[in-house]
Design an enzyme around this catalytic site. Structure first.
Site, PDB file in Angstrom:
ATOM      1  N   GLU A  37      11.014  33.419  67.927  1.00 24.16           N
ATOM      2  CA  GLU A  37       9.986  33.361  66.883  1.00 24.16           C
ATOM      3  C   GLU A  37       8.592  33.560  67.465  1.00 24.16           C
ATOM      4  OE1 GLU A  37      10.306  33.482  63.775  1.00 24.16           O
ATOM      5  OE2 GLU A  37      12.460  33.126  63.595  1.00 24.16           O
ATOM      6  N   TYR A 120       4.651  27.780  60.559  1.00 24.01           N
ATOM      7  CA  TYR A 120       5.718  28.774  60.408  1.00 24.01           C
ATOM      8  C   TYR A 120       6.816  28.577  61.452  1.00 24.01           C
ATOM      9  CZ  TYR A 120       8.533  32.843  60.914  1.00 24.01           C
ATOM     10  OH  TYR A 120       9.637  33.652  61.045  1.00 24.01           O
ATOM     11  N   ASP A 138       6.974  33.984  56.584  1.00 26.86           N
ATOM     12  CA  ASP A 138       6.437  35.104  57.357  1.00 26.86           C
ATOM     13  C   ASP A 138       6.041  36.214  56.393  1.00 26.86           C
ATOM     14  OD1 ASP A 138       8.850  36.212  56.551  1.00 26.86           O
ATOM     15  OD2 ASP A 138       9.346  37.021  58.523  1.00 26.86           O
ATOM     16  N   CYS A 190      13.190  45.313  50.669  1.00 26.35           N
ATOM     17  CA  CYS A 190      11.945  44.973  49.970  1.00 26.35           C
ATOM     18  C   CYS A 190      10.768  45.246  50.894  1.00 26.35           C
ATOM     19  CB  CYS A 190      11.988  43.507  49.537  1.00 26.35           C
ATOM     20  SG  CYS A 190      10.743  43.066  48.302  1.00 26.35           S
ATOM     21  N   CYS A 197      14.661  49.013  45.191  1.00 24.86           N
ATOM     22  CA  CYS A 197      15.114  47.987  44.257  1.00 24.86           C
ATOM     23  C   CYS A 197      16.543  48.232  43.772  1.00 24.86           C
ATOM     24  CB  CYS A 197      14.171  47.903  43.062  1.00 24.86           C
ATOM     25  SG  CYS A 197      12.464  47.444  43.515  1.00 24.86           S
ATOM     26  N   CYS A 200      18.762  46.198  45.959  1.00 22.35           N
ATOM     27  CA  CYS A 200      18.408  44.799  46.150  1.00 22.35           C
ATOM     28  C   CYS A 200      19.386  43.883  45.406  1.00 22.35           C
ATOM     29  CB  CYS A 200      16.993  44.535  45.660  1.00 22.35           C
ATOM     30  SG  CYS A 200      16.479  42.813  45.852  1.00 22.35           S
ATOM     31  N   CYS A 206      13.967  39.717  39.693  1.00 20.57           N
ATOM     32  CA  CYS A 206      12.644  40.043  40.227  1.00 20.57           C
ATOM     33  C   CYS A 206      11.689  40.498  39.130  1.00 20.57           C
ATOM     34  CB  CYS A 206      12.771  41.123  41.294  1.00 20.57           C
ATOM     35  SG  CYS A 206      11.192  41.573  42.066  1.00 20.57           S
TER      36      CYS A 206
END
Length: 228
Positions: A37, A120, A138, A190, A197, A200, A206
């Site tokens: 990370e 985070y 993030d 995305c 889309c 997705c 959404c």
């Protein structure tokens, strides 16, 4: 769509199509998640992979990193940029080794108390390594969240609202997998430009996709004109 249906759809997609070949996804433990990370901050995945592999081979544990000379750590970091990250890794490894023999605290609060670990990173390690019901925010999760709820407030003003909304996406039985699923969704489908889309798994829920606004979200404040 109910929360359980949403989680099931996204986690099923992650199980079938998520990125499973990244080196930090193998033999998951708090140290490996933490190092990955930190390295991934402001750096592309493809750039990080070879650095991460060399770093793990040289410093396989927090104790090994703590015992290393900072110059050796920085030498291994050469080319990755943002060298304060390497210095903070070293400081944190020393703190963890001195305080608990190299064992990371298993709560977000405990992780936040360590040097160089912010909200985070603490949430990411907490969710992925310790299965804590938290959601790291993030850029990818921020974007997915803005589109799901069609948040039109421009960044950075929208961050508090996006942070609050993203907590609704926590899957309490698989919090780490849900966080990684959202990261992968943002990285592969995305995307900032031309989100796909049609592929997705959660497009049905959404608001951004329904309104045709997805690609325009999250909005950003217009930059102030530079004085002549």
């Amino acid at each position: 769509m109910s929360d359980s249906d949403f989680s099931r759809r996204l986690l099923n997609w992650f199980d079938q199509h998520g990125r499973k070949d990244l080196p930090w996804q193998h033999d998951i433990n708090p140290y490996r998640v933490w190092v990955s990370e930190i390295m991934l901050q402001q750096t592309q995945v493809t750039t990080v992979i070879p650095y991460y592999q060399r770093f793990m081979a040289r410093f396989p544990s927090a104790e090994a990193l703590a015992q290393a000379d900072i110059d050796d750590v920085l030498a291994l970091w050469t080319g990755l940029g943002y060298y304060a990250r390497a210095r903070n890794l070293h400081k944190c490894a020393i703190a963890v080794t001195e305080q608990s023999g190299g064992v990371f605290p298993d709560t977000v609060e405990g992780l936040l108390a360590l040097p160089g670990i912010g909200p985070y990173t603490a949430a990411a390690v907490g969710a992925i390594a310790f299965h804590r019901p938290v959601m790291p925010l993030d850029g990818n999760i921020e974007r997915v969240t803005a589109r799901l709820w069609s948040v039109e407030t421009p960044l950075p003003d929208a961050k508090p609202e996006l942070r609050e909304l993203s907590q609704k996406l926590i899957a309490r039985d698989r919090p780490g997998d849900m966080a990684q699923a959202l990261m992968d969704l943002g990285a592969t489908i995305c995307t900032p430009k031309r989100p796909d889309c049609t592929k997705c798994p959660i497009a049905i829920a959404c608001e951004g996709a329904a309104s045709g606004m997805a690609e325009k979200l999250p909005a950003k404040k217009a930059k102030k004109p530079k004085p002549t």
